[in-house]
Enzyme design. Structure first.
Site, PDB file in Angstrom:
ATOM      1  N   HIS A  31     -49.268 -67.112 -45.081  1.00 24.08           N
ATOM      2  CA  HIS A  31     -48.246 -66.657 -43.968  1.00 24.08           C
ATOM      3  C   HIS A  31     -48.859 -65.642 -42.857  1.00 24.08           C
ATOM      4  O   HIS A  31     -48.587 -65.861 -41.647  1.00 24.08           O
ATOM      5  CB  HIS A  31     -47.674 -65.345 -44.767  1.00 24.08           C
TER       6      HIS A  31
HETATM    7  O1  RIB Z   1     -44.188 -62.849 -48.420  1.00 26.71           O
HETATM    8  C1  RIB Z   1     -45.592 -62.823 -47.701  1.00 26.71           C
HETATM    9  C2  RIB Z   1     -46.280 -61.590 -47.492  1.00 26.71           C
HETATM   10  O2  RIB Z   1     -46.348 -60.884 -48.676  1.00 26.71           O
HETATM   11  C3  RIB Z   1     -47.648 -61.800 -47.208  1.00 26.71           C
HETATM   12  O3  RIB Z   1     -48.105 -60.840 -45.914  1.00 26.71           O
HETATM   13  C4  RIB Z   1     -48.621 -61.418 -48.314  1.00 26.71           C
HETATM   14  O4  RIB Z   1     -49.919 -61.055 -47.921  1.00 26.71           O
HETATM   15  C5  RIB Z   1     -47.717 -60.536 -49.039  1.00 26.71           C
HETATM   16  O5  RIB Z   1     -48.131 -59.307 -48.928  1.00 26.71           O
END
Ligand code: RIB
Ligand code: CA
Length: 318
Positions: free
Chosen positions: A247
């Site tokens: 992500h």
């Molecule tokens: O949902 C994904 C996010 O949540 C990302 O930033 C991951 O590192 C967690 O913090």
């Protein structure tokens, strides 16, 4: 000219890849990492951040420790969420070597306000963690928005959820903070939700290409992504077998090459009250509220472009 960037992280496996990219990208000047609670307690996310910066030889980039609990307490006890699966994707046994580096003495929120008040050049903010630090900084001084040319947030989801059926972790962990940020009046707010990050997965083919680069950074990046693939196989199997989203790195990739995501302007509201929809980002894709768009939202991404960019950055940066 390089673009000044502040990266707010809760490192975290995908945060780690985002840090590598931001530190390596020649077009970006990573001023600092600020840390928040989220994937782990804030002490652990701070140490993990320092470990990654040390590993890649960027110990000169300062790290400011931020807040360790939500901006606003969660108003009820939760049942039926899957936050406990986090350890599989973000193990406490972090895959980068220990470090002697230390965080700066000044707290992150204080540093953010001071830096954004003083800067003569606009700065890009990239929060890829619960929005706790950013909301606290805005509460201290709402005018800091004027120092920010763009805020690029990893968070939220339109058609997916990863903590509940409809909420994504960064927003779910601190929805009131997210609401403060979305209403703060930033000149340009880009939201990179799960809908986009799940379109830019990395596979075992990508990790073996990274491994062939034979450098400590590339090996750790491959280990991290393989850990994520293993975690996703167990908890959220993907359409493409043996693959996982990374992500946070997609936000940095967007700064390096905007074409890596598809964005469109929408109004986004944050659900801060309902136990069922708590933490959901409500993206008004059909303009039913008639409210003016307050965000550019990415609902799609180019996986090939993202993976090529990541490989090249790690190959050139090592
Ligand atoms: O949902 C994904 C996010 O949540 C990302 O930033 C991951 O590192 C967690 O913090
Ligand atoms: Ca994160």
């Amino acid at each position: 000219m390089t673009r000044k960037v502040i990266l707010d992280v809760d490192t975290g496996t995908d945060d780690a890849i985002a840090i590598m990219l931001a530190a390596y990208a020649p077009a970006l000047d990573l001023m600092a990492c600020t840390t928040a609670w989220g994937n782990h307690d804030v002490g652990t996310t701070t140490t993990n951040t320092l470990r990654i910066l040390d590993l890649i030889g960027r110990g000169n980039i300062p790290v400011y420790k931020g807040l360790g609990k939500p901006f606003a307490p969660i108003p009820f006890l939760f049942e039926g969420h899957v936050d406990s699966e986090r350890e599989i994707i973000h193990p406490h046994d972090f895959p980068a070597p220990p470090t002697q580096l230390k965080a700066a003495d000044q707290p992150a929120v204080e540093w953010l306000v001071e830096t954004l008040r003083a800067t003569t050049e606009q700065v890009t903010l990239v929060p890829v963690a619960p929005l706790t630090n950013i909301a606290a900084a805005l509460t201290l001084d709402p005018k800091i928005t004027e120092a920010v040319d763009e805020i690029v947030i990893m968070g939220g989801a339109h058609a997916l959820g990863n903590v509940t059926a409809s909420a994504e972790a960064n927003i779910w962990h601190d929805p009131v903070a997210a609401d403060v940020v979305f209403q703060a009046g930033f000149e340009r707010l880009v939201l990179v939700p799960l809908d986009a990050t799940h379109k830019a997965n990395m596979s075992l083919e990508h990790t073996s290409a990274l491994r062939s680069l034979i450098s400590p950074a590339a090996r750790v990046a491959a280990d991290i992504v393989e850990q994520r693939i293993h975690g996703y196989n167990e908890t959220q199997p993907q359409v493409q077998p043996d693959s996982a989203p990374v992500h946070d790195a997609l936000c940095i990739a967007y700064l390096m090459d905007p074409a890596v995501i598809d964005i469109a302007p929408y109004h986004v509201a944050i659900e801060t009250v309902s136990p069922v929809g708590f933490g959901k980002t409500i993206v008004d894709v059909a303009a039913r509220t008639r409210k003016k768009p307050n965000a550019f939202v990415a609902l799609d991404a180019d996986a090939e472009r993202f993976n090529k960019l990541l490989y090249e950055a790690i190959s050139e940066g090592r």
